[in-house]
Structure formats: C-alpha cells, structure tokens
Design a protein around this motif. Structure first.
Motif, PDB file in Angstrom:
ATOM      1  N   LYS A  29       0.834  -1.211   0.000  1.00  0.00           N
ATOM      2  CA  LYS A  29       0.000   0.000   0.000  1.00  0.00           C
ATOM      3  C   LYS A  29       0.868   1.260   0.000  1.00  0.00           C
ATOM      4  N   SER A  30       1.901   1.239   0.856  1.00  0.00           N
ATOM      5  CA  SER A  30       2.794   2.391   0.950  1.00  0.00           C
ATOM      6  C   SER A  30       3.528   2.631  -0.363  1.00  0.00           C
ATOM      7  N   LEU A  31       4.020   1.565  -0.993  1.00  0.00           N
ATOM      8  CA  LEU A  31       4.752   1.710  -2.258  1.00  0.00           C
ATOM      9  C   LEU A  31       3.823   2.145  -3.389  1.00  0.00           C
ATOM     10  N   GLN A  32       2.588   1.627  -3.363  1.00  0.00           N
ATOM     11  CA  GLN A  32       1.634   2.043  -4.399  1.00  0.00           C
ATOM     12  C   GLN A  32       1.282   3.521  -4.268  1.00  0.00           C
ATOM     13  N   GLU A  33       1.183   3.993  -3.031  1.00  0.00           N
ATOM     14  CA  GLU A  33       0.907   5.420  -2.821  1.00  0.00           C
ATOM     15  C   GLU A  33       2.068   6.266  -3.330  1.00  0.00           C
ATOM     16  N   LYS A  34       3.274   5.773  -3.148  1.00  0.00           N
ATOM     17  CA  LYS A  34       4.459   6.534  -3.542  1.00  0.00           C
ATOM     18  C   LYS A  34       4.750   6.416  -5.039  1.00  0.00           C
ATOM     19  N   TYR A  35       4.640   5.180  -5.616  1.00  0.00           N
ATOM     20  CA  TYR A  35       5.072   4.948  -6.995  1.00  0.00           C
ATOM     21  C   TYR A  35       3.933   4.595  -7.954  1.00  0.00           C
TER      22      TYR A  35
END
Length: 94
Positions: A72-78
């Motif tokens: 979730k965190s990586l999808q929000e960032k990238y």
C-alpha cells in the motif's frame, strides 16, 4: 494310620511348558510397555509440531500484514506496478 501327603511333581515337559508360557507372558508385557512409551513419545512430538505450526501460522499472518502495508505504501508513492525484487525496478501497470 494317617495318610502321608506327597507333593506332586510336574514332568520335565510340563515344567518346560510352564516356563515358556511365563517367559512369553513377561516378554509380551515388556513389549506392551515399550509400545506405550513409544506412543507417548510420538504424542509429545505431535503436540510440539502442532504448537510450532500455530507459531508459524501466526508468523505468516504477521508477514502478510506487513507485506500488505508495504504494498500500500509503495503504491501510494510509486503507483500500481510490478516490482522486480532483484533490481528494485518498478514496471507500471497500464
């Protein structure tokens, strides 16, 4: 005149049969004890394995939760994409 009590005596063959049966009886009791000890040891092993399995399933749930949080965190960032774990490259999904 009184009767004289004479003890009876087993024949050698009869005595051998009695001894063989006693020996087989004792051996069988011994083997039952060994089997029971082995059964108890196996039950202890099964219990330990079940406990280990519970711990590992708990670990797996924790790992899955952390993976979901990281995703979730990586999808929000990238954005949404595939990550190559070897290189770290992200290929966007179109």
């Amino acid at each position: 005149m009184g009767k004289i009590n004479v003890m009876a005596q087993l024949t050698q063959e009869e005595l051998q049969q009695v001894r063989e049966l006693q020996s087989k009886y004792n051996q069988t009791l011994f083997e039952i004890g060994v089997a029971e000890a082995q059964r108890l040891a196996l039950l202890e092993q099964v219990e330990k394995l079940e406990n280990n399995k519970k711990v590992l399933l708990g670990d797996l749930a924790t790992i899955e939760q952390k993976e979901n949080e990281l995703t979730k965190s990586l999808q929000e960032k990238y954005g949404t994409g595939s990550i190559n774990p070897e290189t770290g490259e992200i290929t966007p999904i179109q």
